[in-house]
Scaffold this motif. Structure first.
Motif, mmCIF file in Angstrom:
data_model
loop_
_atom_site.group_PDB
_atom_site.id
_atom_site.type_symbol
_atom_site.label_atom_id
_atom_site.label_comp_id
_atom_site.label_asym_id
_atom_site.label_seq_id
_atom_site.Cartn_x
_atom_site.Cartn_y
_atom_site.Cartn_z
ATOM 1 N N GLY A 1 0.789 -1.220 0.000
ATOM 2 C CA GLY A 1 0.000 0.000 0.000
ATOM 3 C C GLY A 1 0.820 1.268 0.000
ATOM 4 O O GLY A 1 0.281 2.368 -0.011
ATOM 5 N N THR A 2 2.130 1.142 0.035
ATOM 6 C CA THR A 2 2.990 2.307 0.093
ATOM 7 C C THR A 2 3.079 2.986 -1.266
ATOM 8 O O THR A 2 3.253 2.334 -2.281
ATOM 9 C CB THR A 2 4.404 1.894 0.539
ATOM 10 N N THR A 3 2.997 4.315 -1.277
ATOM 11 C CA THR A 3 3.173 5.087 -2.501
ATOM 12 C C THR A 3 4.638 5.457 -2.636
ATOM 13 O O THR A 3 5.157 6.232 -1.831
ATOM 14 C CB THR A 3 2.320 6.366 -2.461
ATOM 15 N N ARG B 1 1.279 13.054 7.479
ATOM 16 C CA ARG B 1 0.981 11.705 6.983
ATOM 17 C C ARG B 1 0.327 10.856 8.069
ATOM 18 O O ARG B 1 -0.557 10.044 7.798
ATOM 19 C CB ARG B 1 2.281 11.055 6.503
ATOM 20 N N GLU C 1 -3.311 11.760 8.153
ATOM 21 C CA GLU C 1 -4.019 11.243 6.978
ATOM 22 C C GLU C 1 -4.257 9.735 7.072
ATOM 23 O O GLU C 1 -5.320 9.239 6.683
ATOM 24 C CB GLU C 1 -3.216 11.551 5.710
ATOM 25 N N GLU C 2 -3.262 9.001 7.570
ATOM 26 C CA GLU C 2 -3.310 7.543 7.519
ATOM 27 C C GLU C 2 -3.856 6.891 8.788
ATOM 28 O O GLU C 2 -4.358 5.765 8.745
ATOM 29 C CB GLU C 2 -1.917 6.971 7.243
ATOM 30 N N GLN D 1 -1.977 3.093 12.798
ATOM 31 C CA GLN D 1 -1.642 1.743 12.343
ATOM 32 C C GLN D 1 -1.094 1.740 10.923
ATOM 33 O O GLN D 1 -0.034 1.151 10.648
ATOM 34 C CB GLN D 1 -2.862 0.833 12.430
ATOM 35 N N LYS D 2 -1.780 2.376 10.012
ATOM 36 C CA LYS D 2 -1.319 2.425 8.623
ATOM 37 C C LYS D 2 0.002 3.191 8.521
ATOM 38 O O LYS D 2 0.884 2.834 7.741
ATOM 39 C CB LYS D 2 -2.381 3.062 7.737
ATOM 40 N N PHE D 3 0.124 4.248 9.313
ATOM 41 C CA PHE D 3 1.352 5.037 9.315
ATOM 42 C C PHE D 3 2.555 4.166 9.692
ATOM 43 O O PHE D 3 3.613 4.224 9.056
ATOM 44 C CB PHE D 3 1.209 6.198 10.299
ATOM 45 N N ASP E 1 2.917 1.089 6.906
ATOM 46 C CA ASP E 1 3.260 1.492 5.547
ATOM 47 C C ASP E 1 4.401 2.500 5.511
ATOM 48 O O ASP E 1 5.488 2.208 5.036
ATOM 49 C CB ASP E 1 2.030 2.076 4.839
ATOM 50 N N THR E 2 4.162 3.691 6.067
ATOM 51 C CA THR E 2 5.143 4.766 5.926
ATOM 52 C C THR E 2 6.432 4.485 6.686
ATOM 53 O O THR E 2 7.521 4.491 6.111
ATOM 54 C CB THR E 2 4.531 6.097 6.394
#
Length: 303
Positions: free
Chosen positions: A98-100, A126, A129-130, A133-135, A138-139
């Motif tokens: 899912g990482t851009t 970020r 925004e995310e 957990q997603k941060f 992913d990031t």
């Protein structure tokens, strides 16, 4: 150390021992046996190591910690060493799907540009925004992989790696402080001696806190008996250890067995991180694998 330009930096043997983690005796033996390192001599006739040799020794030490034999490494050109370091890291997770890439590249430019304030602000945006957990998954995970790979290839300097770690640590600590206080299970987080890397531990703490765990972090490099004493003092349900890819593979199983013996039988022992795969066969230890698996680990924990 004389400082008349980076290419002319000279380090004493004591400074090399401190910077790289190789003893003076090892450095002298390698010099005699392999012809490397090949120090100069200062005005007093003492060994003086150029910065380039110190950087190569640091790379060799990192590869030795992953199980490579020094004889081969000392005779290999630096390009081969960087290839081994960049492509031979076992257990490292691939960047999440899912990482851009473009967004991560933008954040990495801030690291390379030494813009701590800009990096912190960009990471905070970020995070909002995310969500946490997603941060983390992913990031932060993607950046950690890229930072490690660029360092291994010699494209990122140690001070830049530390800048990344410090800024991310500050952002994650602030995020954890805003979460509701956890209740159960009670989890003690730390690393074993010889494991100074704490970012992975902090990422695990984020995931545990999101699942409602009460986390007690002791930081890095705790002596085994002190971990056991802390576990008893805080009446914890589990001890969570983090292992980076650079952790000496030969030490892990023995140290973890010692800790397992020192802990109370009812205390679970979890191990995670890029270097934890070596512990899969150690009895009484649960290797958690990827960060995303933390929820399932919590579900199986005593409450």
């Amino acid at each position: 150390m004389d400082k008349t330009g980076e290419q002319e930096l000279l380090f004493s043997i004591a400074a090399v021992e401190r910077e790289v983690g190789l003893s003076k005796d090892v450095l002298r033996v390698w010099e005699r046996r392999y012809g490397f390192p090949s120090p100069e001599r200062d005005a007093r006739g003492e060994r003086a190591y150029p910065a380039g040799q110190v950087q190569r020794l640091a790379l060799i030490k990192r590869l030795m910690d992953r199980g490579h034999r020094p004889g081969r490494l000392l005779q290999a050109p630096v390009e081969e060493l960087r290839t081994l370091a960049g492509g031979g890291v076992t257990g490292r997770e691939a960047p999440p799907s899912g990482t851009t890439p473009g967004a991560i590249d933008g954040l990495m430019r801030l690291v390379r540009g030494h813009d701590a304030r800009g990096l912190g602000e960009a990471l905070q945006r970020r995070l909002v925004e995310e969500g946490l957990q997603k941060f983390v998954l992913d990031t932060v995970a993607s950046m950690a992989v890229q930072v490690g790979e660029e360092w291994s290839r010699g494209e990122l300097r140690i001070h830049e790696e530390h800048l990344f770690t410090e800024v991310v640590t500050r952002v994650l600590r602030q995020a954890i402080a805003q979460l509701p206080a956890g209740q159960a299970p009670v989890v003690l987080l730390t690393t074993l001696p010889d494991e100074p890397h704490g970012l992975g531990l902090l990422m695990v703490e984020c995931m545990l806190a999101l699942q409602g765990a009460r986390c007690i972090s002791l930081g890095t490099q705790m002596p085994i008996l002190e971990i056991a004493r802390a576990a008893q003092a805080h009446e914890v349900d589990a001890v969570a250890l983090s292992f980076s890819a650079a952790f000496p593979a030969r030490l892990g199983p023995q140290l973890v067995r010692q800790l397992r013996t020192a802990l109370e039988p009812g205390v679970q022992l979890w191990a995670g991180g890029a270097g934890a795969g070596q512990l899969a066969r150690v009895e009484g230890v649960r290797v958690t694998g990827e960060l995303a698996n933390v929820a399932s680990v919590i579900a199986a924990a005593p409450t």
